[in-house]
Design a protein around this motif. Sequence first.
Motif, PDB file in Angstrom:
ATOM      1  N   ASP A 116      23.302 -19.338 -14.222  1.00 12.66           N
ATOM      2  CA  ASP A 116      24.791 -18.702 -14.610  1.00 12.66           C
ATOM      3  C   ASP A 116      24.661 -17.600 -15.854  1.00 12.66           C
ATOM      4  O   ASP A 116      24.955 -17.901 -16.911  1.00 12.66           O
ATOM      5  CB  ASP A 116      25.630 -19.704 -15.079  1.00 12.66           C
ATOM      6  CG  ASP A 116      27.185 -19.469 -15.298  1.00 12.66           C
ATOM      7  OD1 ASP A 116      27.406 -18.143 -15.365  1.00 12.66           O
ATOM      8  OD2 ASP A 116      27.870 -20.033 -14.928  1.00 12.66           O
ATOM      9  N   LEU A 117      24.275 -16.502 -15.413  1.00 12.20           N
ATOM     10  CA  LEU A 117      24.065 -15.315 -16.371  1.00 12.20           C
ATOM     11  C   LEU A 117      25.309 -15.002 -17.494  1.00 12.20           C
ATOM     12  O   LEU A 117      25.250 -14.730 -18.667  1.00 12.20           O
ATOM     13  CB  LEU A 117      23.532 -14.051 -15.959  1.00 12.20           C
ATOM     14  CG  LEU A 117      23.220 -12.999 -16.766  1.00 12.20           C
ATOM     15  CD1 LEU A 117      22.126 -13.471 -17.971  1.00 12.20           C
ATOM     16  CD2 LEU A 117      22.788 -11.934 -15.784  1.00 12.20           C
ATOM     17  N   LEU A 174      24.225 -24.283 -23.315  1.00 10.75           N
ATOM     18  CA  LEU A 174      23.273 -23.083 -23.285  1.00 10.75           C
ATOM     19  C   LEU A 174      22.280 -23.466 -22.220  1.00 10.75           C
ATOM     20  O   LEU A 174      21.876 -22.578 -21.218  1.00 10.75           O
ATOM     21  CB  LEU A 174      22.649 -22.547 -24.419  1.00 10.75           C
ATOM     22  CG  LEU A 174      21.546 -21.503 -24.445  1.00 10.75           C
ATOM     23  CD1 LEU A 174      22.415 -20.293 -24.004  1.00 10.75           C
ATOM     24  CD2 LEU A 174      21.188 -21.159 -25.706  1.00 10.75           C
ATOM     25  N   LEU A 175      21.535 -24.458 -22.219  1.00 13.42           N
ATOM     26  CA  LEU A 175      20.294 -24.795 -21.396  1.00 13.42           C
ATOM     27  C   LEU A 175      20.932 -25.102 -19.764  1.00 13.42           C
ATOM     28  O   LEU A 175      20.135 -24.760 -19.024  1.00 13.42           O
ATOM     29  CB  LEU A 175      19.593 -26.099 -21.941  1.00 13.42           C
ATOM     30  CG  LEU A 175      18.805 -25.846 -23.261  1.00 13.42           C
ATOM     31  CD1 LEU A 175      18.012 -27.043 -23.626  1.00 13.42           C
ATOM     32  CD2 LEU A 175      17.811 -24.610 -23.058  1.00 13.42           C
ATOM     33  N   GLU A 198      27.769 -17.048 -18.257  1.00 11.93           N
ATOM     34  CA  GLU A 198      27.898 -18.164 -19.345  1.00 11.93           C
ATOM     35  C   GLU A 198      26.978 -18.282 -20.419  1.00 11.93           C
ATOM     36  O   GLU A 198      27.175 -18.107 -21.361  1.00 11.93           O
ATOM     37  CB  GLU A 198      27.859 -19.501 -18.515  1.00 11.93           C
ATOM     38  CG  GLU A 198      28.393 -20.530 -19.665  1.00 11.93           C
ATOM     39  CD  GLU A 198      28.487 -21.872 -19.091  1.00 11.93           C
ATOM     40  OE1 GLU A 198      28.779 -22.960 -19.760  1.00 11.93           O
ATOM     41  OE2 GLU A 198      28.319 -21.862 -17.962  1.00 11.93           O
ATOM     42  N   VAL A 199      25.586 -17.825 -19.950  1.00 12.72           N
ATOM     43  CA  VAL A 199      24.505 -17.636 -20.839  1.00 12.72           C
ATOM     44  C   VAL A 199      25.085 -16.536 -21.901  1.00 12.72           C
ATOM     45  O   VAL A 199      24.738 -16.661 -22.911  1.00 12.72           O
ATOM     46  CB  VAL A 199      23.290 -17.400 -20.266  1.00 12.72           C
ATOM     47  CG1 VAL A 199      22.198 -16.874 -21.449  1.00 12.72           C
ATOM     48  CG2 VAL A 199      22.770 -18.747 -19.644  1.00 12.72           C
ATOM     49  N   GLN A 200      25.374 -15.524 -21.253  1.00 15.58           N
ATOM     50  CA  GLN A 200      25.732 -14.302 -22.158  1.00 15.58           C
ATOM     51  C   GLN A 200      26.731 -14.484 -23.137  1.00 15.58           C
ATOM     52  O   GLN A 200      26.806 -14.366 -24.089  1.00 15.58           O
ATOM     53  CB  GLN A 200      25.989 -13.124 -21.351  1.00 15.58           C
ATOM     54  CG  GLN A 200      24.847 -12.526 -20.810  1.00 15.58           C
ATOM     55  CD  GLN A 200      25.128 -11.336 -19.570  1.00 15.58           C
ATOM     56  OE1 GLN A 200      26.151 -11.334 -19.052  1.00 15.58           O
ATOM     57  NE2 GLN A 200      24.262 -10.487 -19.449  1.00 15.58           N
ATOM     58  N   LEU A 204      25.843 -16.790 -25.749  1.00 12.61           N
ATOM     59  CA  LEU A 204      24.661 -16.246 -26.961  1.00 12.61           C
ATOM     60  C   LEU A 204      25.413 -15.238 -27.578  1.00 12.61           C
ATOM     61  O   LEU A 204      24.787 -14.621 -28.390  1.00 12.61           O
ATOM     62  CB  LEU A 204      23.557 -15.762 -25.983  1.00 12.61           C
ATOM     63  CG  LEU A 204      22.318 -16.595 -25.536  1.00 12.61           C
ATOM     64  CD1 LEU A 204      21.448 -15.808 -24.801  1.00 12.61           C
ATOM     65  CD2 LEU A 204      21.776 -17.317 -26.709  1.00 12.61           C
ATOM     66  N   ALA A 227      23.623 -23.921 -18.567  1.00 11.81           N
ATOM     67  CA  ALA A 227      23.956 -22.646 -17.855  1.00 11.81           C
ATOM     68  C   ALA A 227      22.605 -21.868 -17.425  1.00 11.81           C
ATOM     69  O   ALA A 227      22.762 -21.118 -16.482  1.00 11.81           O
ATOM     70  CB  ALA A 227      24.794 -22.016 -18.900  1.00 11.81           C
ATOM     71  N   ALA A 228      21.617 -21.820 -18.381  1.00 12.01           N
ATOM     72  CA  ALA A 228      20.407 -21.118 -18.033  1.00 12.01           C
ATOM     73  C   ALA A 228      19.700 -21.722 -16.908  1.00 12.01           C
ATOM     74  O   ALA A 228      19.243 -21.346 -15.761  1.00 12.01           O
ATOM     75  CB  ALA A 228      19.478 -21.057 -19.246  1.00 12.01           C
ATOM     76  N   ASN A 229      19.825 -23.075 -16.611  1.00 11.30           N
ATOM     77  CA  ASN A 229      19.232 -23.794 -15.613  1.00 11.30           C
ATOM     78  C   ASN A 229      19.858 -23.647 -14.131  1.00 11.30           C
ATOM     79  O   ASN A 229      19.198 -23.751 -13.450  1.00 11.30           O
ATOM     80  CB  ASN A 229      19.221 -25.351 -16.222  1.00 11.30           C
ATOM     81  CG  ASN A 229      18.386 -25.958 -15.057  1.00 11.30           C
ATOM     82  OD1 ASN A 229      19.213 -26.683 -13.932  1.00 11.30           O
ATOM     83  ND2 ASN A 229      17.278 -26.287 -14.870  1.00 11.30           N
TER      84      ASN A 229
END
Length: 103
Positions: A77-78, A69-70, A80-82, A85, A72-74
């Motif tokens: 990559d929206l 998750l971190l 993948e984050v979605q 989550l 992807a956020a870094n």
Amino acid sequence: AGAAFEGWEDPCGAIESLLQAPEPGVKLCVQHAGEVLYFGDDVEHSTCSLSAFSLAVGAQGHTETWPALLRAANRGDLKEVQQLLSPSPGLAAALRQRAGRYG
């Protein structure tokens, strides 16, 4: 900005004074949802959240040991984050993972 600049310790408290009397060398900006702000090397900065919730990721060094998750956020990559989550049995465990140390 000088060492007496109060924005380093209380960035939210310094906004009003910065708007009335800007501190030499200090820039003020508002970052909106979906925008990315990049600081180059050795840039001093402070942040103040104007909303009830914000998610920020900062990085120095390697991120290979970070949870997915971190990472992807870094990367910004929206999608993948979605996906990470989205409600799933592993979501609570993923949110409890620690990022570890910079490599």
